[in-house]
Scaffold this motif. Structure first.
Motif, PDB file in Angstrom:
ATOM      1  N   ALA C 108      45.118  45.351  43.445  1.00 24.16           N
ATOM      2  CA  ALA C 108      44.601  46.683  43.744  1.00 24.16           C
ATOM      3  C   ALA C 108      44.235  47.432  42.471  1.00 24.16           C
ATOM      4  N   GLY C 109      44.839  47.039  41.366  1.00 23.23           N
ATOM      5  CA  GLY C 109      44.604  47.764  40.124  1.00 23.23           C
ATOM      6  C   GLY C 109      43.437  47.234  39.304  1.00 23.23           C
ATOM      7  N   ILE C 110      42.875  46.120  39.715  1.00 25.43           N
ATOM      8  CA  ILE C 110      41.771  45.535  38.949  1.00 25.43           C
ATOM      9  C   ILE C 110      40.516  46.395  39.098  1.00 25.43           C
ATOM     10  N   PRO C 111      39.807  46.708  37.993  1.00 27.51           N
ATOM     11  CA  PRO C 111      38.596  47.537  38.069  1.00 27.51           C
ATOM     12  C   PRO C 111      37.541  46.855  38.941  1.00 27.51           C
ATOM     13  N   SER C 112      36.787  47.683  39.662  1.00 25.84           N
ATOM     14  CA  SER C 112      35.877  47.107  40.643  1.00 25.84           C
ATOM     15  C   SER C 112      34.779  46.276  39.986  1.00 25.84           C
TER      16      SER C 112
END
Lengths: 227, 251, 284
Positions: C108-112
């Motif tokens: 969820a924390g990975i940049p889009s």
């Protein structure tokens, strides 16, 4: 202390107080027999009233205890036995008064007559037994109560002898017939008094051991026929 | 009377904690057995052994045997879902599903593969009648069970258990969250159900145990201290610990 | 007295802050509505863009965004919900469970933009889907998967354990308990996760940049292997790299307004759905 413990302590204390007064009544009756001047009849009557009101108070307190705390097991047996004991104590006080009333009419009573019927011994046994059962009640000890059951036999024996003793004595001194007859009624009352003490002892055994001693034969009948 | 349950040398541990110590107890058919004891004494844990609810808890080890109608419910390969189908359970807090009254009672039948509509309807009706709830809810069986009062909810939960025709009913403090009138109704019900079911009830209310049960078992710190007829336990218990507990001197 | 004063001050501050928040939101909406409303017309919604995107409509972008939303949800919703069920209902507390949870949170924390890159490498190139709705939906789906997993897990956690136990006690299996009791009760909250992820899907630019979005493609997609325009990317293009940035400025505000309204409509309808569900299964 739990409220329940406080309430049961109050019942216990009042029972013991009632017990003390009852013992005093027996002692006074015995004293009165020997010397009518030693005992004030007014005091006897006052004590009697105390005993009656203690019985009433215990009745109410026990009712309250049952209603409020729904006691079970030893607590329940405590209340049940205390109710019976207070009844028996009241009867004992009654007996003592009746003995005094009988003695009141015996104006020419002599120490020889008293000795003939072993009435002092009966009084002593009664006082001793009553003290023992009180001790048993206070210390919740059924062994002491069992000793009292045995002592009751002594009273029965002496009472049994009273009639034949009276017959012999009347034949010798017909002019004292009334006193002798009155003395047999005293022994009979002391024997009844002993029965009440025995009942108390049995209540204490029930209280401590949950064992019902009274009416042993009836109980067998009950088991055979009703259960 | 026949023995319904025979528990022998039952031990249960949560990890290192020895929660039930060598329990031996047999339960008669069509009787009410009350389990009493202070909190944490293992009575709830014990009742959960009878339908293997403890299996849902992590790190539980159980040894010993529990025979239900002669069958060891802890043997390998037993169908646990089927066991729970046969042994109903009612919990401390009423826990109806957020579904209609009808669906609550029908749930047990549905999950056990009953499809026959009229059969389900009959069973629902029968169970609600048994729990004396029918007259109160017959007109709105579609109403959500959550809208019922606490006492009604608990009776619904009992009806839900009865619908699957269990051979035994376990009740874990079924009235501890209820008012006295609802409690009286449930106790009345227990008395009625006794004619048909074997009931084991855990209760903190000593008077309740005295009122509804035939046999009382007293648990203390994981041990079964004493078991006897209820009148014996409440008039003349053999063990001092039992006496102290029922007379309110500890626990 | 002192206690009461500090209480009044604290709640005064809280009140100001929350009104501030609402104020900022209203300001943004107002800004977009005022600027965008003049661009909106029936033609704007139903025509292809024309004249180097300075006039005409934004229909392909609307359709493209709808396709991407639908595609990514179809992919992510079942997988996310089932994973959430597995995590909460089946997996006992263990190292594996903690590891899976940690990984989900990390995901969820990975940049889009990284998702975009990954989607391009895997779906576009390796699996040879090309720049397509399929590749874009899968990439967006991957991106919202952790949100859906986490919200599902949280939703199921809120279902009282007593109901599971009651179900087991009636002889229901785990699977029956999950699908007849736990999931229906948790559904309203699961839908919240869905709403959140739809909002994100419709607004993200980076993941579709390399996987699906077309700079200018004045036709509607005909299959999932087609490229398409999409609202957020179209907006980006209009603002930064159009043929005539000044001329297409009103179009940009119009596009923004459409995007916001679309998200609002989705949120509202999902909320209605959620309310319907929770009425059916309301707990005390």
């Amino acid at each position: 202390m739990l409220p329940q413990e406080q309430a049961s302590k109050m019942i216990r204390d009042n029972t013991v107080k009632m017990w003390m007064i009852t013992s005093v009544q027996i002692e006074k009756a015995q004293k009165y027999m020997h010397n009518k001047e030693d005992v004030k009849l007014k005091e006897l009557k006052k004590n009697e009233k105390y005993i009656d009101s203690y019985e009433l108070k215990l009745y109410f307190d026990c009712e309250n205890f049952l209603a409020l705390f729904s006691p079970v097991a030893i607590d329940l047996r405590f209340v049940l036995s205390t109710l019976h004991i207070s009844y028996d104590l009241e009867r004992i006080g009654d007996m003592a008064r009746k003995i005094v009333q009988t003695l009141k009419t015996c104006t020419t009573l002599t120490e020889d007559m008293i000795a003939l019927f072993e009435i002092d011994r009966m009084f002593d046994v009664c006082s001793d037994s009553l003290e023992k059962v009180l001790n048993a009640y206070e210390t919740i000890n059924s062994d002491i109560a069992r000793q009292v059951l045995v002592q009751d036999a002594i009273l029965n024996e002496i009472n049994k002898l009273a009639t034949s003793r009276a017959v012999t004595a009347i034949q010798k001194n017909p002019q004292d017939a009334e006193i002798y007859l009155n003395l047999t009624s005293v022994t009979r009352r002391l024997e009844r008094l002993g029965d009440h003490i025995k009942n108390i002892a049995e209540e204490i055994i029930f209280y401590v051991e949950a064992d019902v001693l009274k009416h042993k034969k009836s109980r067998d009948f009950l088991e055979d026929n009703l259960l | 009377m026949a023995k319904k349950v025979e528990v022998s040398n039952l031990n249960l541990r949560y990890g290192d904690f020895h929660a039930l110590k060598n329990i031996n107890l047999s339960i008669e058919e069509r009787s009410v057995t009350a389990l009493i004891g202070p909190s944490g004494c293992g009575k709830s844990t014990f009742i959960r052994c009878l339908n293997r609810m403890n299996d849902l808890v992590d790190h539980v080890t159980i040894d010993g045997s529990v025979l239900l109608e002669g069958e060891d419910i802890y043997r390998k390969g037993i169908d646990i879902d089927n066991l729970r189908y046969r042994v109903g359970m009612v919990f401390q807090k009423p826990n109806p599903f957020p579904k209609s009254i009808f669906e609550n009672v029908a749930y047990g039948l549905r999950v056990n593969g009953v499809k026959d509509k009229s059969f389900i309807e009959n069973k629902v009706r029968e169970s609600l009648v048994k729990t004396a709830l029918w007259d109160e809810v017959k007109d709105d069986l579609k109403k959500s069970a959550i809208d019922l009062s606490g006492g009604q909810q608990q009776r619904l939960c009992i009806a839900r258990s009865l619908a699957v025709e269990p051979t035994m009913l376990l009740m874990d403090e079924p009235t501890s969250a209820l008012d006295p009138i609802s409690t009286a109704k449930i106790e009345d019900l227990i008395f009625e159900l006794k004619k048909q079911y074997t009931i084991v009830i855990v209760t903190h209310n000593m008077q309740q145990a005295a009122r509804v049960s035939d046999v009382t078992a007293f648990f203390y710190i994981g041990e079964l201290i004493e078991t006897d007829t209820t009148s014996k336990i409440f008039t003349n218990p053999k063990q001092e610990k039992t006496q102290n507990y029922i007379t309110g001197r500890f626990g | 007295m002192n206690k009461k004063v500090s209480e009044a001050i604290a709640f005064g501050i809280f009140r100001v802050l929350s009104f501030l928040l609402v104020g900022v939101l209203a300001l943004i909406l107002l800004f977009i509505i005022v600027r965008g409303v003049e661009a909106i017309s029936w033609d704007f919604l139903t025509k292809m863009p024309s004249d180097g995107m300075t006039s005409g409509g934004i229909l392909p972008a609307i359709v493209g965004t709808l396709c991407l939303m639908f595609g990514s949800i179809v992919f992510a919703f079942p997988i996310g919900v089932l994973s959430g069920i597995y995590l909460n209902e089946y997996l006992k507390e263990s190292k594996l469970k903690r590891f899976l949870r940690l990984m989900t949170n990390n995901l969820a924390g990975i940049p889009s933009i990284v998702f975009g890159l990954f989607g391009m490498a895997l779906f576009v190139n390796k699996l040879n889907f090309g720049d397509s709705i399929l590749a874009g939906s899968l990439t967006l789906g991957l991106m919202v998967l952790p949100v859906i997993i986490r919200t599902t897990e949280e939703a199921l956690k809120m279902v009282p354990n007593s109901l599971r136990v009651a179900s087991y006690a009636l002889g229901a299996t785990r699977l029956q308990t999950v699908f007849r009791i736990v999931l229906p009760i948790g559904m309203p909250n699961v839908l919240t996760g869905l709403i959140l992820s739809m909002g994100r899907v419709s607004g993200e630019t980076a993941p579709i940049l390399f996987t699906v979005a077309a700079y200018f493609l004045p036709k509607l997609p005909t299959s999932i292997f087609d490229q398409t325009m999409a609202l957020p990317y179209h907006l980006y293009v209009l603002v930064t790299s159009g043929t005539n940035i000044e001329a297409s400025r009103p179009m940009a505000y119009g596009t923004a307004l459409v995007l916001v309204i679309m998200v609002l409509i989705f949120n509202l309808s999902a909320n209605l759905l959620r309310r319907k569900f929770s009425k059916k299964v309301k707990l005390k």
